[in-house]
Design a protein around this motif. Structure first.
Motif, mmCIF file in Angstrom:
data_model
loop_
_atom_site.group_PDB
_atom_site.id
_atom_site.type_symbol
_atom_site.label_atom_id
_atom_site.label_comp_id
_atom_site.label_asym_id
_atom_site.label_seq_id
_atom_site.Cartn_x
_atom_site.Cartn_y
_atom_site.Cartn_z
ATOM 1 N N ASP A 182 30.454 -49.605 50.628
ATOM 2 C CA ASP A 182 30.694 -50.338 49.380
ATOM 3 C C ASP A 182 31.627 -49.556 48.458
ATOM 4 O O ASP A 182 32.510 -50.121 47.815
ATOM 5 N N LEU A 183 31.412 -48.248 48.399
ATOM 6 C CA LEU A 183 32.284 -47.398 47.582
ATOM 7 C C LEU A 183 33.733 -47.482 48.048
ATOM 8 O O LEU A 183 34.659 -47.620 47.242
ATOM 9 N N LEU A 184 33.923 -47.409 49.351
ATOM 10 C CA LEU A 184 35.275 -47.425 49.898
ATOM 11 C C LEU A 184 35.968 -48.750 49.599
ATOM 12 O O LEU A 184 37.131 -48.777 49.173
ATOM 13 N N LEU A 185 35.261 -49.858 49.790
ATOM 14 C CA LEU A 185 35.865 -51.157 49.521
ATOM 15 C C LEU A 185 36.122 -51.355 48.028
ATOM 16 O O LEU A 185 37.073 -52.038 47.640
ATOM 17 N N ALA A 186 35.290 -50.752 47.198
ATOM 18 C CA ALA A 186 35.530 -50.808 45.755
ATOM 19 C C ALA A 186 36.785 -50.030 45.384
ATOM 20 O O ALA A 186 37.527 -50.419 44.464
ATOM 21 N N ILE A 187 37.056 -48.931 46.080
ATOM 22 C CA ILE A 187 38.295 -48.179 45.850
ATOM 23 C C ILE A 187 39.498 -49.030 46.249
ATOM 24 O O ILE A 187 40.515 -49.068 45.550
ATOM 25 N N VAL A 188 39.388 -49.733 47.369
ATOM 26 C CA VAL A 188 40.453 -50.650 47.785
ATOM 27 C C VAL A 188 40.689 -51.698 46.703
ATOM 28 O O VAL A 188 41.835 -51.993 46.332
ATOM 29 N N SER A 189 39.604 -52.263 46.176
ATOM 30 C CA SER A 189 39.730 -53.276 45.132
ATOM 31 C C SER A 189 40.440 -52.718 43.906
ATOM 32 O O SER A 189 41.321 -53.376 43.323
ATOM 33 N N MET A 190 40.085 -51.506 43.513
ATOM 34 C CA MET A 190 40.725 -50.864 42.368
ATOM 35 C C MET A 190 42.224 -50.720 42.609
ATOM 36 O O MET A 190 43.048 -50.992 41.721
ATOM 37 N N GLU A 191 42.584 -50.317 43.813
ATOM 38 C CA GLU A 191 43.989 -50.134 44.160
ATOM 39 C C GLU A 191 44.743 -51.460 44.129
ATOM 40 O O GLU A 191 45.822 -51.566 43.535
ATOM 41 N N VAL A 192 44.160 -52.497 44.745
ATOM 42 C CA VAL A 192 44.845 -53.787 44.831
ATOM 43 C C VAL A 192 44.963 -54.445 43.457
ATOM 44 O O VAL A 192 45.981 -55.081 43.146
ATOM 45 N N GLU A 193 43.950 -54.301 42.623
ATOM 46 C CA GLU A 193 44.024 -54.860 41.269
ATOM 47 C C GLU A 193 45.192 -54.250 40.493
ATOM 48 O O GLU A 193 45.897 -54.955 39.752
ATOM 49 N N GLU A 194 45.427 -52.958 40.655
ATOM 50 C CA GLU A 194 46.557 -52.312 39.983
ATOM 51 C C GLU A 194 47.884 -52.807 40.544
ATOM 52 O O GLU A 194 48.855 -53.009 39.809
ATOM 53 N N VAL A 195 47.920 -53.021 41.856
ATOM 54 C CA VAL A 195 49.134 -53.526 42.501
ATOM 55 C C VAL A 195 49.457 -54.930 41.994
ATOM 56 O O VAL A 195 50.612 -55.252 41.680
ATOM 57 N N LEU A 196 48.448 -55.777 41.916
ATOM 58 C CA LEU A 196 48.656 -57.142 41.424
ATOM 59 C C LEU A 196 49.214 -57.133 39.999
ATOM 60 O O LEU A 196 50.112 -57.909 39.668
ATOM 61 N N GLU A 197 48.677 -56.262 39.179
ATOM 62 C CA GLU A 197 49.154 -56.174 37.801
ATOM 63 C C GLU A 197 50.605 -55.722 37.762
ATOM 64 O O GLU A 197 51.427 -56.269 36.990
ATOM 65 N N SER A 198 50.963 -54.755 38.596
ATOM 66 C CA SER A 198 52.343 -54.257 38.636
ATOM 67 C C SER A 198 53.310 -55.322 39.148
ATOM 68 O O SER A 198 54.467 -55.379 38.718
ATOM 69 N N GLY A 199 52.825 -56.164 40.057
ATOM 70 C CA GLY A 199 53.693 -57.182 40.640
ATOM 71 C C GLY A 199 54.046 -58.321 39.704
ATOM 72 O O GLY A 199 55.021 -59.052 39.935
ATOM 73 N N LYS A 200 53.279 -58.480 38.625
ATOM 74 C CA LYS A 200 53.508 -59.607 37.711
ATOM 75 C C LYS A 200 54.904 -59.591 37.110
ATOM 76 O O LYS A 200 55.523 -60.645 36.928
ATOM 77 N N SER A 201 55.411 -58.423 36.794
ATOM 78 C CA SER A 201 56.728 -58.342 36.159
ATOM 79 C C SER A 201 57.836 -58.778 37.119
ATOM 80 O O SER A 201 58.830 -59.385 36.691
ATOM 81 N N ILE A 202 57.683 -58.493 38.408
ATOM 82 C CA ILE A 202 58.676 -58.925 39.397
ATOM 83 C C ILE A 202 58.668 -60.437 39.517
ATOM 84 O O ILE A 202 59.726 -61.080 39.549
ATOM 85 N N VAL A 203 57.475 -61.018 39.585
ATOM 86 C CA VAL A 203 57.363 -62.470 39.723
ATOM 87 C C VAL A 203 57.905 -63.172 38.480
ATOM 88 O O VAL A 203 58.569 -64.211 38.577
ATOM 89 N N ALA A 204 57.650 -62.608 37.318
ATOM 90 C CA ALA A 204 58.085 -63.237 36.072
ATOM 91 C C ALA A 204 59.603 -63.225 35.909
ATOM 92 O O ALA A 204 60.180 -64.163 35.352
ATOM 93 N N ASP A 205 60.246 -62.188 36.405
ATOM 94 C CA ASP A 205 61.701 -62.054 36.229
ATOM 95 C C ASP A 205 62.331 -61.414 37.460
ATOM 96 O O ASP A 205 62.792 -60.267 37.420
ATOM 97 N N PRO A 206 62.381 -62.165 38.581
ATOM 98 C CA PRO A 206 62.918 -61.582 39.818
ATOM 99 C C PRO A 206 64.435 -61.477 39.784
ATOM 100 O O PRO A 206 65.101 -62.250 39.095
#
Length: 205
Positions: free
Chosen positions: A57-81
């Motif tokens: 569970d800890l390991l998958l939670a770390i994955v979730s933390m990583e992916v959530e940050e990636v999704l947030e970073s990707g928003k700027s590319i999608v908004a203005d590609p």
């Protein structure tokens, strides 16, 4: 008071996950005990078990933390590609790839993938699957935005193309974590080559 308790809980969770991430990367997932993580996070073992049932569970939670940050970073590319489709794809997928080893090692990714397949019904596995879907949706959103801005053909199903691109990204990332010797540069080069004909196909005639 409720807001303070929630903040304290979030801070404690983050501390546990960062301690687990560091120990897993330094010593290997298999070598670390829950007690080691609790000690490093400066919480009791009982407190840690209030948040996570086991190391998986800890390991998958770390994955979730990583992916959530990636999704947030990707928003700027999608908004203005950028108007170049290949570059737009490279920018977004590059964020996904380049952040992937910030909290996790390749060994940790392999273990997380196995856990998510072996125990798909757990809450943390379900969140892992949900985040994968959100990443795929972000790629679809990028294609749709490229169409909306007039950079890409509008007679193409944006969701179908986005899902195709994400499925290939997932496969390439799986190959990357399977091969310890494979570098980010090799991953980027291979994915860019595969995406080039799709970008050309999408470009407005």
């Amino acid at each position: 008071m409720a807001g303070l308790r929630e903040k304290q809980k979030a801070d404690r969770t983050r501390r546990i996950l960062e301690a687990a991430s560091r120990l897993f990367r330094e010593q290997g997932y298999g070598a670390i005990r829950i007690e080691d993580i609790a000690h490093a996070a400066e919480v009791s073992v009982g407190t840690l078990y209030n948040y996570f049932t086991n190391k998986g569970d800890l390991l998958l939670a770390i994955v979730s933390m990583e992916v959530e940050e990636v999704l947030e970073s990707g928003k700027s590319i999608v908004a203005d590609p950028p108007d170049d489709i290949a570059r737009a794809l490279g920018d977004l997928l590059g964020i996904y790839f380049d952040h992937s080893l910030y909290y996790l090692s390749k060994e940790m990714w392999r273990t997380a993938m196995a856990i998510s397949i072996e125990a798909p019904g757990t809450p943390f596995s379900a969140r892992y699957t949900e985040l994968d879907s959100l990443l795929a949706a972000q790629v679809c959103d990028l294609i749709a935005e490229l169409q909306r801005k007039g950079y890409a053909r509008t007679d193409i199903d944006a969701d179908a193309v986005g899902q195709l691109l994400f499925n290939n990204l997932n496969q390439m990332f799986t190959e990357f974590v399977k091969q310890e010797a494979m570098t980010f540069a090799a991953l980027h080069t291979a994915t860019a080559r595969q995406n080039a004909p799709i970008a050309e196909f999408l470009a407005r005639r």
